[in-house]
Design a protein around this motif. Structure first.
Motif, short mmCIF file in Angstrom:
data_model
loop_
_atom_site.label_atom_id
_atom_site.label_comp_id
_atom_site.label_asym_id
_atom_site.label_seq_id
_atom_site.Cartn_x
_atom_site.Cartn_y
_atom_site.Cartn_z
N ARG A 48 62.76 46.90 22.33
CA ARG A 48 62.50 45.56 23.28
C ARG A 48 62.32 46.63 24.77
N PHE A 49 61.73 47.75 24.67
CA PHE A 49 60.41 47.99 26.27
C PHE A 49 59.97 47.71 26.00
N LEU A 50 58.62 47.66 24.68
CA LEU A 50 57.51 47.07 24.56
C LEU A 50 57.42 45.81 24.55
N LEU A 51 58.18 44.75 24.02
CA LEU A 51 58.38 43.66 24.66
C LEU A 51 58.50 43.02 26.01
N ALA A 52 59.03 43.61 26.42
CA ALA A 52 59.59 43.54 28.44
C ALA A 52 58.48 43.48 28.75
N GLN A 53 57.86 44.69 28.27
CA GLN A 53 56.46 45.10 29.33
C GLN A 53 55.28 44.05 28.93
N ALA A 174 53.28 56.47 21.48
CA ALA A 174 54.42 54.96 22.86
C ALA A 174 53.24 54.97 23.79
N ASN A 175 53.23 55.80 24.17
CA ASN A 175 51.91 55.01 25.65
C ASN A 175 50.94 54.34 25.74
N ALA A 176 49.78 55.29 24.40
CA ALA A 176 49.09 54.00 24.18
C ALA A 176 49.17 52.79 23.28
N LEU A 177 50.74 52.63 22.69
CA LEU A 177 51.33 51.09 22.79
C LEU A 177 51.61 50.95 23.69
N LEU A 178 51.57 51.25 24.39
CA LEU A 178 52.35 50.13 25.57
C LEU A 178 51.31 49.89 26.34
N ARG A 179 50.02 50.07 26.58
CA ARG A 179 48.77 49.95 27.12
C ARG A 179 48.07 48.65 26.54
N LEU A 180 48.43 48.53 25.16
CA LEU A 180 47.33 48.04 24.00
C LEU A 180 47.50 46.27 24.23
#
Length: 446
Positions: A48-53, A174-180
């Motif tokens: 959910r957080f990833l999708l929001a970002q 997790a940080n890398a997945l957010l930035r990808l």
């Protein structure tokens, strides 16, 4: 940590009842706790957080171009655009410390929700005044001021959210997945934004940005993270935060070096880069290729961080940040275009590696109850680099040639890196083990 600090999404509890962040007061590992997920993507709250970002990044990638043409459409020039950009930057610096204190006192998911909602309102109002032809430099700057305030409250809160959603040993992934996905958006977002502005006008791009902020706000509301445990008044928390920031030598030295390094990078790449490209290369066409190469490098750096897990996180972050000197040196020496593009790709790779390893070390080493304030102190330093770089370039450009200033900026980046590597605590920060010994609390390095 209190029970209410376990984030939930759609009735699903965030992973494992283990401590969400290292630090004094963190309980011992529970040998009976279930094994953490193999990937953060298996955690519903993280998805959910990833999708929001990602949704928010799509709108933000189009906004700068739309903002520039909104100012131009309102009759403004370079001076007016500079005023608008400054108006959105200043409140972020002014209110970051307030945002950091709040991030350690109230629910971070609620703070992110309200911040994104405020940004949606500001961008929506801006789209309305631009679309109706009532825009002026003052009105655009006013909306930018509100957006800057929203950034000041969401930035510290976002740093503390991830440490509650995934296990400490999964933070780098997790940080890398957010930035990808956000790095991928940086490649295509400006192109899409340019097409929308060209065919429909800047108001539509700004309106879409407002919609993405609103959608992200609704997703973030569903995280339902509990509030950190407050220890006293807001001023007392701020003073305690400053004491904690000063006590962590690795943190304040990295922030100080980062402020100087970012100022040199912005002065050389953002301000002088297009000028040298116009004089020494093929102008806008060359600079577009350089920007594209840099963005591709960011994507490649994210992929590297998904696989490579260095033990000395801060050493890697410091050394990798020196890669920003490569395209500046290539521009200063007027190297052939292939070498300039190679420097831009390597700079993007190393910058993303530095970003992921730094934020992972930060989230692992700072206790959950202090993440907001420590993040705000760090962010104030780096954001001060923006006006600092503009001021320096304005002062030295009439006196020195652009290529000479680029060489100085290159030297500053290298010097800041070497000086930071001389700090002993930088070498003492190591990745936390996957599972600490039973009964042994995880204590961060101070």
């Amino acid at each position: 940590m209190s029970t209410s600090e376990n984030g939930t999404t759609d009735g699903t509890t965030a992973p494992a009842p283990a401590p969400t962040g290292p630090g004094p007061g963190s309980g011992p590992a529970n040998p009976r706790s279930p094994a953490p997920p193999r990937s953060p993507l298996r955690v519903p709250a993280f998805r959910r957080f990833l999708l929001a970002q990602l949704i928010s990044a799509i709108g933000s990638a189009m906004a700068p171009l739309a903002l520039a043409y909104a100012v131009i459409g309102a009759g403004g020039g370079a001076g007016a655009l500079g005023l608008v950009l400054a108006t959105s930057t200043v409140p972020t610096v002014l209110f970051l410390l307030v945002g950091g204190v709040l991030a350690d006192r109230v629910s971070r998911s609620r703070l992110l929700f309200l911040g994104n909602l405020l940004a949606a309102a500001a961008q929506g109002a801006l789209a309305l005044v631009v679309g109706t032809g009532a825009a002026s430099t003052g009105a655009i700057a006013g909306c930018g001021f509100v957006s800057g305030v929203a950034v000041a409250f969401t930035t510290p809160a976002a740093q503390g959210v991830l440490a509650r959603l995934v296990e400490p040993d999964r933070l780098q992934q997790a940080n890398a997945l957010l930035r990808l996905p956000t790095n991928a958006v940086k490649v295509v977002g400006p192109v899409v934004g340019g097409m929308i502005v060209a065919f429909a006008g800047p108001a539509w791009a700004l309106g879409l940005d407002a919609v993405t902020f609103a959608a992200a706000a609704l997703l973030l509301l569903g995280l339902r993270l509990g509030a950190p445990v407050g220890r006293g008044g807001a001023l007392a928390d701020l003073r305690a935060g400053w004491s904690g920031f000063r006590a962590r030598t690795w943190l304040w030295t990295y922030t100080a070096a980062g402020t100087v390094l970012v100022a040199a990078w912005l002065a050389g790449y953002q301000l002088l880069g297009p000028i040298v490209a116009e004089r020494e290369y093929a102008g806008a066409r060359t600079w577009g290729l350089v920007q594209g190469a840099f963005s591709l490098g960011l994507l490649a750096g994210t992929v590297v961080c998904l696989r490579w897990k260095p033990q000395r996180l801060l050493v890697v972050a410091v050394v990798a940040s020196s890669g920003l000197a490569l395209p500046l040196a290539a521009l200063a020496c007027a190297l052939p275009l292939p070498w300039l593009l190679l420097g831009a790709v390597l700079a993007g790779i190393t910058l993303d590696i530095a970003g992921v390893t730094w934020v992972t070390a930060f989230q692992q080493q700072v206790p959950d109850a202090e993440l907001g304030r420590m993040s705000s102190f760090n962010q104030v330093g780096e954001r001060l680099a923006i006006p600092l770089s503009y001021l320096v370039v304005a002062l030295v450009s009439p006196v020195f040639a652009a290529r000479s200033v680029l060489l100085v900026c290159t030297g500053i980046i290298v010097a800041a890196t070497l000086l930071n590597l001389c700090v002993r605590d930088i070498h003492r920060i190591r990745r936390l083990p996957r599972t600490p010994p039973a009964g042994a609390p995880r204590t961060p390095l101070r």
